[in-house]
Write an enzyme that holds these catalytic residues in place. Structure first.
Site, PDB file in Angstrom:
ATOM      1  N   ASP A  93     -12.836   0.730  -3.553  1.00 38.92           N
ATOM      2  CA  ASP A  93     -13.445   0.255  -2.160  1.00 38.92           C
ATOM      3  C   ASP A  93     -14.373   1.279  -1.849  1.00 38.92           C
ATOM      4  O   ASP A  93     -14.628   2.364  -2.317  1.00 38.92           O
ATOM      5  CB  ASP A  93     -11.967   0.519  -1.464  1.00 38.92           C
ATOM      6  CG  ASP A  93     -12.247  -0.394  -0.316  1.00 38.92           C
ATOM      7  OD1 ASP A  93     -13.410  -1.153  -0.022  1.00 38.92           O
ATOM      8  OD2 ASP A  93     -11.286  -0.470   0.657  1.00 38.92           O
ATOM      9  N   ASP A 128     -18.877  -3.361   3.685  1.00 40.77           N
ATOM     10  CA  ASP A 128     -19.040  -4.642   4.421  1.00 40.77           C
ATOM     11  C   ASP A 128     -18.375  -4.469   5.735  1.00 40.77           C
ATOM     12  O   ASP A 128     -17.890  -3.123   5.955  1.00 40.77           O
ATOM     13  CB  ASP A 128     -18.350  -5.720   3.814  1.00 40.77           C
ATOM     14  CG  ASP A 128     -16.843  -5.367   3.504  1.00 40.77           C
ATOM     15  OD1 ASP A 128     -16.684  -4.274   2.874  1.00 40.77           O
ATOM     16  OD2 ASP A 128     -15.870  -6.079   3.586  1.00 40.77           O
ATOM     17  N   ALA A 196     -10.243  -8.433   5.402  1.00 39.83           N
ATOM     18  CA  ALA A 196      -9.894  -8.265   6.926  1.00 39.83           C
ATOM     19  C   ALA A 196      -8.702  -9.377   7.017  1.00 39.83           C
ATOM     20  O   ALA A 196      -8.502 -10.054   8.067  1.00 39.83           O
ATOM     21  CB  ALA A 196     -10.877  -8.591   7.631  1.00 39.83           C
ATOM     22  N   CYS A 279      18.632  -6.311  -7.865  1.00 37.74           N
ATOM     23  CA  CYS A 279      17.745  -6.240  -8.979  1.00 37.74           C
ATOM     24  C   CYS A 279      18.376  -5.505 -10.267  1.00 37.74           C
ATOM     25  O   CYS A 279      19.400  -4.772 -10.101  1.00 37.74           O
ATOM     26  CB  CYS A 279      16.540  -5.477  -8.452  1.00 37.74           C
ATOM     27  SG  CYS A 279      15.303  -5.051  -9.349  1.00 37.74           S
ATOM     28  N   CYS A 281      16.263  -3.713 -12.393  1.00 40.20           N
ATOM     29  CA  CYS A 281      15.223  -2.875 -13.183  1.00 40.20           C
ATOM     30  C   CYS A 281      15.826  -1.528 -13.184  1.00 40.20           C
ATOM     31  O   CYS A 281      16.907  -1.335 -12.790  1.00 40.20           O
ATOM     32  CB  CYS A 281      13.815  -2.875 -12.016  1.00 40.20           C
ATOM     33  SG  CYS A 281      14.550  -1.707 -10.526  1.00 40.20           S
ATOM     34  N   CYS A 284      17.279   0.271 -10.306  1.00 40.18           N
ATOM     35  CA  CYS A 284      18.601  -0.505  -9.930  1.00 40.18           C
ATOM     36  C   CYS A 284      19.807  -0.506 -10.728  1.00 40.18           C
ATOM     37  O   CYS A 284      20.827  -0.438 -10.447  1.00 40.18           O
ATOM     38  CB  CYS A 284      18.173  -1.800  -9.280  1.00 40.18           C
ATOM     39  SG  CYS A 284      16.957  -1.787  -7.841  1.00 40.18           S
TER      40      CYS A 284
END
Length: 490
Positions: A93, A128, A196, A279, A281, A284
């Protein structure tokens, strides 16, 4: 088709594509998530994002490097890939976020693009103007004009193989977003972020976000890779992909972990309020909420960030599989039930069904009717548009029926909510093979009645009889008066 982006599969406006990033020498499959990496605070190391989570691309802020005593010279000497220890593609960015937050930055588009090139960025961004939602129209127009001037400047900067973003601004004015998309599409820049929109998402204004993106998509070409800047919560991926967004960047995994917040596809939970983890994963599976709460703050933050990344990447894979299978909109509808604001977003998406229909695949595996919103899907829009083009023989009598065939008429057609009438020969073609509930809702019956009305209007010299079962008065009121009706229940 743009040279750096190729579409492989399509469902609604959603697509699986391949974004070629020549400077990195990689091809990124989209939809893709770009984890945000702050060089000063690395909750999860970039190398692990690649090896353990499957990140092919990430995003960092070049303005932080530009103004950092700690990292500027290292980035210029060694390059971002070495500093961050990441072999995939890196997007940067420009400082527009800081501009939006603080009102001023001390760098120009040529300077920051040159810096991004010099530190080895693979996809750079000009400076921008991110006009916030609800800004006065005159402000939005003036700042859009400035952004467009800077895109022209960006075209003139020699950045070699580095791709360059062309942000699409315009605040909450869909017509300005469309104009901005059309202008950006006409440049020779490469990737098109819709900017935005974070304030809209933070305020759960998903319907307005959909309208903003739909406007931008109308201006952009069908093959333009679209980045939804700042969209990193997994609960909205399915909706955003169905809108035609291809790239997403997320700092949520780290920011939420810092505040002991736990991401799910249904929203965000506070760790202190959880008794069980919904979860499986690695984080978890190896810890209970109580065990995680008992860890020191730094370890807890790191583990929560890892979970947040796991659930985020898992949802992106779920979205891609749904897209590949042709049932993305069913997933969107399922996810929309997680929050009233998400449902508003899905309903806004169906308001743009005509726009979706123009790019939607004409044949898929199955159509599942899940709620009244399903009656407004692009498949229904397409079928009913075709009804308006059907020409029947003058003087014929046609039986439109939810029941069986009748020899009293010249032809017998089937009627299935929400589509309406169709020749029996099409019964085994998509989407008329739809799975629909036996207890159809009023919206589905009204949609079927609208289909009857369209067919009758297109064939005023044909006599129609509708045989229905259990239609509500609100649907029967839409059936033209010159169409005879038979209640099959009598």
């Amino acid at each position: 088709m743009r040279d750096n982006f190729e579409i492989r599969d399509q469902d609604g406006l959603g697509r699986i594509g391949e974004l070629s990033v020549p400077r990195a020498g990689v091809t990124v499959e989209t939809p893709a998530l770009l984890p945000v990496v702050n060089p000063h605070v690395r909750t999860v190391e970039p190398a692990r994002m690649q090896s353990e989570f499957g990140a092919d691309i990430l995003i960092t802020n070049s303005y932080i490097f530009y103004g950092s005593d700690d990292y500027r010279e290292a980035a210029l000497d060694r390059g971002l890939h070495d500093v961050l220890d990441f072999d995939g593609a890196i997007m940067t960015d420009s400082g527009s976020f800081q501009l939006a937050e603080y009102g001023e930055i001390d760098v120009t588009t040529p300077e920051i693009l040159q810096f991004q090139h010099d530190v080895g960025s693979d996809i750079g961004t000009p400076v921008d103007i991110p006009t916030p939602p609800d800004a006065p129209r005159e402000q939005a127009e003036d700042e859009l004009a400035t952004t467009q001037e800077r895109l022209k400047v960006a075209e003139g900067v020699d950045v070699g193989e580095m791709l360059v973003n062309a942000p699409v601004q315009g605040s909450t004015y869909p017509d300005l977003r469309e104009e901005a998309g059309r202008h950006a599409e006409a440049t020779d820049l490469d990737v098109f972020p819709v900017g935005a929109v974070v304030p809209l998402m933070n305020d759960y204004r998903y319907a307005e976000m959909v309208d903003v993106v739909a406007g931008a998509k109308r201006g952009l070409g069908a093959d333009a890779p679209v980045h939804l800047f700042g969209a990193g919560h997994p609960m909205m991926f399915a909706l955003a992909v169905a809108m035609g967004c291809d790239l997403f960047d997320s700092a949520a995994y780290a920011l939420y972990a810092r505040d002991d917040r736990y991401l799910t596809v249904r929203g965000t939970e506070h760790l202190e309020e959880l008794d069980y983890f919904p979860c499986s994963c690695p984080v978890c599976a190896d810890h209970t909420p109580a065990e995680l709460r008992g860890l020191d703050a730094r370890t807890r933050e790191e583990l929560l960030a890892e979970h947040n990344l796991h659930v985020t990447f898992q949802e992106m894979r779920t979205v891609k599989q749904a897209l590949r299978a042709g049932n993305l909109l069913e997933l969107v509808e399922t996810r929309a039930r997680a929050h009233p604001a998400m449902l508003d977003g899905y309903r806004a998406l169906t308001d743009h069904a005509d726009q979706l229909e123009r790019e939607d695949s004409v044949s898929k595996g199955a159509f599942f009717y899940l709620s009244g919103e399903s009656a407004r899907r692009p498949e229904v829009v397409r079928h009913q548009a075709r009804l308006e083009r059907l020409s029947l023989d003058s003087g014929d009598s046609v039986f439109l029926t939810e029941g069986g065939h009748s020899d009293r008429y010249d032809e017998s057609w089937r009627v299935v909510a929400p589509f309406g009438p169709f020749p029996k020969a099409l019964s085994e073609t998509y989407p008329l093979t739809a799975e629909v509930p036996e207890r159809m809702d009023a919206e589905g019956y009204r949609s079927a009645a609208e289909g009857v009305a369209r067919l009758a209007a297109a064939n005023p010299e044909t006599e129609f009889t509708l045989a229905y079962h259990g239609w509500p008065e609100s649907a029967l009121a839409l059936v033209p008066e010159d169409v005879d009706t038979v209640d099959l229940a009598e």
